[in-house]
Motif scaffolding. Structure first.
Motif, PDB file in Angstrom:
ATOM      1  N   THR A 180       0.743  -1.152  -0.124  1.00 50.36           N
ATOM      2  CA  THR A 180       0.128   0.085   0.044  1.00 50.36           C
ATOM      3  C   THR A 180       0.866   1.118  -0.119  1.00 50.36           C
ATOM      4  N   TYR A 181       0.268   2.249  -0.733  1.00 47.61           N
ATOM      5  CA  TYR A 181       0.933   3.678  -0.721  1.00 47.61           C
ATOM      6  C   TYR A 181       0.314   4.514   0.150  1.00 47.61           C
ATOM      7  N   THR A 182       0.979   5.154   1.083  1.00 44.75           N
ATOM      8  CA  THR A 182       0.427   6.304   2.047  1.00 44.75           C
ATOM      9  C   THR A 182       1.213   7.248   1.487  1.00 44.75           C
ATOM     10  N   TYR A 183       0.271   8.697   1.475  1.00 44.33           N
ATOM     11  CA  TYR A 183       1.036  10.083   0.866  1.00 44.33           C
ATOM     12  C   TYR A 183       1.051  11.083   2.058  1.00 44.33           C
ATOM     13  N   LEU A 184       1.934  11.548   2.351  1.00 44.51           N
ATOM     14  CA  LEU A 184       1.709  12.846   3.116  1.00 44.51           C
ATOM     15  C   LEU A 184       2.266  13.859   2.168  1.00 44.51           C
ATOM     16  N   VAL A 185       1.275  14.889   2.459  1.00 44.39           N
ATOM     17  CA  VAL A 185       1.050  15.970   1.347  1.00 44.39           C
ATOM     18  C   VAL A 185       1.179  17.206   2.182  1.00 44.39           C
ATOM     19  N   TRP A 186       2.010  17.984   1.863  1.00 44.57           N
ATOM     20  CA  TRP A 186       1.774  19.511   2.686  1.00 44.57           C
ATOM     21  C   TRP A 186       2.148  20.695   1.766  1.00 44.57           C
ATOM     22  N   ASP A 187       1.504  22.046   2.473  1.00 45.21           N
ATOM     23  CA  ASP A 187       1.746  23.210   1.870  1.00 45.21           C
ATOM     24  C   ASP A 187       3.235  23.661   2.307  1.00 45.21           C
ATOM     25  N   LYS A 188       3.951  23.690   1.363  1.00 42.76           N
ATOM     26  CA  LYS A 188       5.310  24.089   1.709  1.00 42.76           C
ATOM     27  C   LYS A 188       5.382  25.541   2.621  1.00 42.76           C
ATOM     28  N   VAL A 189       4.684  26.322   2.506  1.00 36.68           N
ATOM     29  CA  VAL A 189       4.851  27.475   3.263  1.00 36.68           C
ATOM     30  C   VAL A 189       3.991  27.444   4.626  1.00 36.68           C
ATOM     31  N   SER A 190       2.849  27.150   4.628  1.00 32.31           N
ATOM     32  CA  SER A 190       2.121  26.887   5.956  1.00 32.31           C
ATOM     33  C   SER A 190       2.554  25.764   6.871  1.00 32.31           C
ATOM     34  N   LYS A 191       2.988  24.735   5.989  1.00 34.02           N
ATOM     35  CA  LYS A 191       3.014  23.268   6.728  1.00 34.02           C
ATOM     36  C   LYS A 191       2.049  22.503   7.093  1.00 34.02           C
ATOM     37  N   ASP A 192       0.747  23.089   6.622  1.00 32.86           N
ATOM     38  CA  ASP A 192      -0.339  22.197   6.791  1.00 32.86           C
ATOM     39  C   ASP A 192      -0.364  20.956   5.823  1.00 32.86           C
ATOM     40  N   ALA A 193      -0.833  19.940   6.606  1.00 36.09           N
ATOM     41  CA  ALA A 193      -0.592  18.588   5.795  1.00 36.09           C
ATOM     42  C   ALA A 193      -1.944  17.702   5.997  1.00 36.09           C
ATOM     43  N   ILE A 194      -1.951  17.133   5.008  1.00 34.12           N
ATOM     44  CA  ILE A 194      -2.714  15.677   4.623  1.00 34.12           C
ATOM     45  C   ILE A 194      -2.038  14.596   4.646  1.00 34.12           C
ATOM     46  N   LEU A 195      -2.606  13.409   5.309  1.00 34.68           N
ATOM     47  CA  LEU A 195      -2.114  11.915   5.462  1.00 34.68           C
ATOM     48  C   LEU A 195      -3.174  11.123   4.560  1.00 34.68           C
TER      49      LEU A 195
END
Ligand SMILES: [Fe+2]
Length: 235
Positions: free
Chosen positions: A19-34
């Protein structure tokens, strides 16, 4: 990690279930989604969130998985994030946000996710579009796709979801699949339109259904424990 103009994407892998899991984030605010976290890897994912000083805002699920147990509930609870699932998902826990087809949710000043309802692998499957990337879960794999023989799956629905939703995205859209069994990491919509042996543009619906009807796959080893646990968001 993969650096783009405004967001960073870190693909993470679970060796047991591929399974792939993805951590994605806004490079400026550092707000993230998993996206599609796996229970056994939650310590790794929490460590990465801490190392990169990220504020986890959302855990998102592409569908109710049959082959592994999600980490979304426990991780979201620990970091005070929201849990997003398809409005069509049969979830037996009130602690989540039910996401509607085509809805766009703003996560940070530079990052939003759009939900595409893509039934076929399961009747609740969704994909998430984030800034030129699409996280396809088990709807579309690199040169393949998810099976359609349980969880109210439908080969006709999967074909229509891919052709009418995913393949209408720009060809350069980066595809991040929910699994890979051959050692590939990402693709593009244009590549899959041309080379996906099941779903390429030259295949008809009948071609696709014939391929899917003849897969003869064994059931996932953990299906009996995974589905009920995932209907409780892994709590
Ligand atoms: Fe799946």
């Amino acid at each position: 990690m993969l650096n783009h103009e405004t967001i960073a994407v870190k693909p993470l892998f679970d060796r047991e279930s591929c399974t792939y899991t993805y951590l994605v984030w806004d490079k400026v605010s550092k707000d993230a989604i998993l996206i599609d976290g796996v229970k056994e890897n939650s310590d790794r994912d929490l460590r990465l969130i801490q190392e990169h000083s990220l504020n986890l805002k959302w855990t998102l699920e592409t569908h109710v998985h049959a082959d592994h147990i999600t980490s979304c509930g426990p991780v979201a609870k620990k970091l005070d994030a929201k849990i997003g699932v398809s409005i069509h998902a049969d979830i037996h826990s009130g602690e989540c946000v039910k996401l509607e087809d085509e809805s766009v949710t703003k996560v940070s000043p530079n990052m939003s996710f759009k939900v595409l309802f893509t039934p076929g692998h399961t009747s609740c499957s969704v994909c998430f579009v984030i800034d030129g990337h699409v996280f396809t879960g088990d709807t579309l794999f690199i040169r393949g796709c998810g099976r359609t023989d349980f969880q109210a799956g439908s080969s006709v629905d999967l074909y229509n979801s891919v052709r009418n939703k995913l393949f209408t995205l720009p060809d350069e859209t980066i595809v991040f699949p929910g699994h890979d069994y051959k050692g590939e990491i990402f693709s593009t919509i244009g590549e899959e339109k041309e080379f996906n042996p099941r779903l390429k543009m030259s295949n008809s619906l009948e071609d696709f259904v014939t391929i899917m009807d003849n897969l003869n796959l064994a059931l996932p080893a953990k299906i009996r424990e995974s589905i009920p646990a995932n209907q409780q968001l892994g709590f």
